[in-house]
Design a protein around this motif. Structure first.
Motif, PDB file in Angstrom:
ATOM      1  N   GLY A 188     -13.545  -0.501  11.077  1.00 21.38           N
ATOM      2  CA  GLY A 188     -14.877  -1.110  10.701  1.00 21.38           C
ATOM      3  C   GLY A 188     -15.343  -2.091  11.884  1.00 21.38           C
ATOM      4  O   GLY A 188     -16.515  -2.001  12.332  1.00 21.38           O
ATOM      5  N   LEU A 189     -14.330  -3.037  12.192  1.00 25.72           N
ATOM      6  CA  LEU A 189     -14.906  -4.031  13.189  1.00 25.72           C
ATOM      7  C   LEU A 189     -15.258  -3.372  14.551  1.00 25.72           C
ATOM      8  O   LEU A 189     -16.321  -3.664  15.035  1.00 25.72           O
ATOM      9  CB  LEU A 189     -13.448  -4.761  13.640  1.00 25.72           C
ATOM     10  CG  LEU A 189     -13.646  -5.864  14.530  1.00 25.72           C
ATOM     11  CD1 LEU A 189     -14.119  -7.204  13.935  1.00 25.72           C
ATOM     12  CD2 LEU A 189     -12.218  -6.356  15.325  1.00 25.72           C
ATOM     13  N   ARG A 203     -16.260   0.010  15.049  1.00 21.76           N
ATOM     14  CA  ARG A 203     -17.329   0.823  14.580  1.00 21.76           C
ATOM     15  C   ARG A 203     -18.679  -0.090  14.449  1.00 21.76           C
ATOM     16  O   ARG A 203     -19.768   0.357  15.111  1.00 21.76           O
ATOM     17  CB  ARG A 203     -17.268   1.795  13.437  1.00 21.76           C
ATOM     18  CG  ARG A 203     -18.171   2.617  12.905  1.00 21.76           C
ATOM     19  CD  ARG A 203     -17.531   3.345  11.699  1.00 21.76           C
ATOM     20  NE  ARG A 203     -17.823   2.201  10.339  1.00 21.76           N
ATOM     21  CZ  ARG A 203     -16.729   2.071   9.404  1.00 21.76           C
ATOM     22  NH1 ARG A 203     -15.893   3.088   9.593  1.00 21.76           N
ATOM     23  NH2 ARG A 203     -16.753   1.110   8.942  1.00 21.76           N
ATOM     24  N   ASP A 204     -18.693  -1.205  13.398  1.00 23.56           N
ATOM     25  CA  ASP A 204     -19.760  -1.738  12.805  1.00 23.56           C
ATOM     26  C   ASP A 204     -20.003  -2.888  14.006  1.00 23.56           C
ATOM     27  O   ASP A 204     -21.390  -3.183  13.742  1.00 23.56           O
ATOM     28  CB  ASP A 204     -19.801  -1.847  11.592  1.00 23.56           C
ATOM     29  CG  ASP A 204     -19.638  -0.806  10.905  1.00 23.56           C
ATOM     30  OD1 ASP A 204     -20.214   0.285  11.131  1.00 23.56           O
ATOM     31  OD2 ASP A 204     -19.134  -0.834   9.802  1.00 23.56           O
ATOM     32  N   THR A 205     -19.197  -3.749  14.333  1.00 22.48           N
ATOM     33  CA  THR A 205     -19.516  -4.850  14.884  1.00 22.48           C
ATOM     34  C   THR A 205     -19.309  -4.991  16.500  1.00 22.48           C
ATOM     35  O   THR A 205     -19.762  -5.982  17.093  1.00 22.48           O
ATOM     36  CB  THR A 205     -18.841  -6.112  14.384  1.00 22.48           C
ATOM     37  OG1 THR A 205     -17.531  -5.795  14.935  1.00 22.48           O
ATOM     38  CG2 THR A 205     -18.846  -5.874  12.793  1.00 22.48           C
ATOM     39  N   LEU A 206     -19.031  -3.879  17.240  1.00 24.95           N
ATOM     40  CA  LEU A 206     -18.514  -3.914  18.558  1.00 24.95           C
ATOM     41  C   LEU A 206     -19.274  -2.870  19.282  1.00 24.95           C
ATOM     42  O   LEU A 206     -18.694  -2.010  19.899  1.00 24.95           O
ATOM     43  CB  LEU A 206     -17.131  -3.799  18.964  1.00 24.95           C
ATOM     44  CG  LEU A 206     -16.408  -5.074  18.148  1.00 24.95           C
ATOM     45  CD1 LEU A 206     -14.812  -4.905  18.518  1.00 24.95           C
ATOM     46  CD2 LEU A 206     -16.780  -6.405  19.006  1.00 24.95           C
ATOM     47  N   PRO A 207     -20.682  -2.775  18.914  1.00 22.32           N
ATOM     48  CA  PRO A 207     -21.331  -1.470  20.031  1.00 22.32           C
ATOM     49  C   PRO A 207     -21.566  -1.597  21.186  1.00 22.32           C
ATOM     50  O   PRO A 207     -21.541  -3.048  21.558  1.00 22.32           O
ATOM     51  CB  PRO A 207     -22.660  -1.595  19.211  1.00 22.32           C
ATOM     52  CG  PRO A 207     -23.026  -3.150  18.681  1.00 22.32           C
ATOM     53  CD  PRO A 207     -21.528  -3.420  18.318  1.00 22.32           C
ATOM     54  N   ALA A 208     -21.508  -0.704  22.059  1.00 20.01           N
ATOM     55  CA  ALA A 208     -21.238  -0.991  23.513  1.00 20.01           C
ATOM     56  C   ALA A 208     -20.178  -1.826  24.066  1.00 20.01           C
ATOM     57  O   ALA A 208     -20.036  -2.107  25.179  1.00 20.01           O
ATOM     58  CB  ALA A 208     -22.713  -1.461  23.988  1.00 20.01           C
ATOM     59  N   VAL A 209     -19.319  -1.703  23.281  1.00 16.09           N
ATOM     60  CA  VAL A 209     -17.789  -2.248  23.702  1.00 16.09           C
ATOM     61  C   VAL A 209     -16.983  -1.031  23.890  1.00 16.09           C
ATOM     62  O   VAL A 209     -16.971  -0.123  23.283  1.00 16.09           O
ATOM     63  CB  VAL A 209     -17.228  -3.117  22.663  1.00 16.09           C
ATOM     64  CG1 VAL A 209     -15.723  -3.157  22.934  1.00 16.09           C
ATOM     65  CG2 VAL A 209     -17.886  -4.576  22.840  1.00 16.09           C
TER      66      VAL A 209
END
Lengths: 340, 340
Positions: free
Chosen positions: A156-157, A159-165
């Motif tokens: 989830g980290l 997928r949900d909180t690191l977009p464009a990483v």
């Protein structure tokens, strides 16, 4: 939204999950989620279905008989069709050579139009790409937060909180039993004594080979590599090291040099050429993976542009894995509401 | 969706953010996000607006004149009204006694129907509850991931990946300058020498009081407490300790005992009765906060039912804070698409 749950596998994790659903009832209701367990399947207790909500107390009191009805999963999924939102909660025991029976259960559920949440490493470690494709085609969720690091939301980290990483690699201490034994051996305890103590405490299994031979760590490495590095691999394909009586001397020597010997799961690169392994590594004392004792787990992600991020679970326990299923349940409800 | 951006504040973070938007263009496009900087406001370069996309190179080459046009923000927000999706990107310099001018900028943007993303600690540390309420009433996003721990998604972690989790407390090492100086002093360097070296390296400011007197850590503590513990407090209300020449002896003594002296931001409890502080603490060597050197930051969350979770940023740097704004941009686009 009312969500009908089918517990495939009814061991410690599934039971703690059912309990946690009650304890989290208010928080879930605030998110618009109303879960109802309508079916369960256990190796020893057989299958049960009740559209009004299963009496799990009665299910637990059933006489234990070795039953194996290969048609049970398909039958229950069929029984559940009247429910608009159906979820398979997969927590059966893993066959480390094949990822079964979980993979077949996941496949059957997606084919029947159900969503899938699982704490089982098998499906994501052995068949991630195929099952993710099947889920996408069916328009359903395939979620497995509990497969690695229990309740810490590692998938989830990202997928949900690191977009464009971009994740370029990872390394982690992800198996508690070997970490316990390594810590005990550093302090002079012999391997057999440490292992026996862990078995008495219920930390290690009666057959500890899945842990001490590195299979559990290899399954988690494959799962992480499949999801984060698009590796499309299996635990069988990885270089894998475990621990044994001869590891004690190495652990003591490392400690004497101010270092720590840890069983490290790691991966770098991308796709089929990703470099993956489970290996004993001697770490500097201030490495975030070196400070972990006992049940603590940690995973370092190597990323662009955030550099190295580490997430650490300091406390272990069954309810952490059970929580991962609750988090998956919320994610699938969110996915459903976005599709509307 | 095309998103019109207004950069209020045009220092290092804003410039790196504009660059990162270009570097992340493909990833953002894949998420359906097409950002265009249409306006900028700088203390020394004044205000600029171009609906076709601002030429930031030309803006940077403007002669630097001390201008202060209090009506500029309102005028630009008005100019931007033709764009369906407008975002204030707030990165002005913080007045630690008031949280201004950022709070006024955020308020003006929300009132004008714009979304807000900010790396500024002021709004969330001084006025979180009021601004969150104003954002909710306006149906707009108020996001501030970069306010604490740079690019590590601490607010996103709790909001997006830990549903139905209760945060009962936190403790963290969240200020890099003091952590650098404490590490140097442990190794025998004097406070003044260490500080001067940090200033030369560009780590510490010319006026280092915000860092060494604990104000930066206090603002981050208030921000965390306001969001995670519903504390509705400000940095001014917290017990606050800093570091100075006399701290050196304590740091050396702690190290001699195998421990580490760290400036720890912490909070426990809930609401107005939450116990919050910034204080020097001597930590055991294997504490996840004790192993942090230099620019590394870490935050431990105390939770139910997951126990203690730690997230660590091992590498520092401007692009980490700039990334937090990119993550906020994706979150606000998601919020918008969920509202449709």
């Amino acid at each position: 939204v009312k969500i009908a749950l089918f517990l495939a596998g009814y061991g410690h994790v599934a039971r703690r999950f059912a309990q946690l659903l009650h304890e989290s009832e208010g928080a879930l209701a605030a998110l618009g989620i109303e879960p109802v367990v309508v079916a369960a399947l256990s190796r020893r207790r057989g299958a049960a279905f009740d559209p009004d909500g299963l009496d799990l107390g009665a299910f637990e009191r059933r006489p234990q008989t070795a039953t194996n009805d290969p048609a049970a999963v398909a039958r229950i999924l069929d029984d559940m069709r009247p429910f608009p939102v159906r979820v398979l909660v997969e927590t059966t025991t893993l066959n480390i050579e094949s990822g079964e029976p979980a993979i077949s259960h996941v496949r059957a559920a997606l084919a029947a139009g159900a969503d899938v949440i699982t704490a089982n490493k098998g499906p994501v470690a052995f068949a991630y790409r195929a099952l993710a494709d099947e889920a996408a085609r069916a328009g359903r969720s395939f979620l497995f937060e509990g497969a690695v690091m229990d309740g810490v939301p590692i998938f989830g980290l990202v997928r949900d909180t690191l977009p464009a990483v971009t994740v370029t690699g990872f390394r982690g201490v992800v198996n508690s039993t070997t970490n316990y034994i390594l810590t005990a051996m550093e302090q002079g305890e012999a391997y057999d004594t440490a292992l026996a103590r862990m078995q008495q405490a219920g930390v290690a299994e009666a057959d500890p080979s899945l842990d001490v031979d590195g299979w559990d760590a290899a399954a988690k490495t494959a799962a992480l590599a499949n999801v984060l590095l698009d590796a499309n691999t299996t635990p069988l394909a990885l270089p894998r090291e475990g621990i044994g009586p001869s590891t004690a001397a190495r652990a003591v020597q490392a400690r004497a040099r101010g270092r720590r010997l840890k069983l490290v799961a790691s991966g770098t690169g991308h796709g089929a050429s990703a470099d993956l392994r489970v290996a004993l590594e001697e770490l500097a004392a201030d490495d975030p993976l070196a400070i972990l004792d006992g049940q603590a787990n940690a995973l370092e992600l190597q990323t662009w542009p955030l550099g190295r991020i580490v997430i650490t679970q300091r406390d272990g326990g069954l309810e952490k894995t059970a929580y991962a299923l609750v988090a998956d349940l919320v994610t699938l409800a969110r996915n459903r509401s976005m599709d509307r």
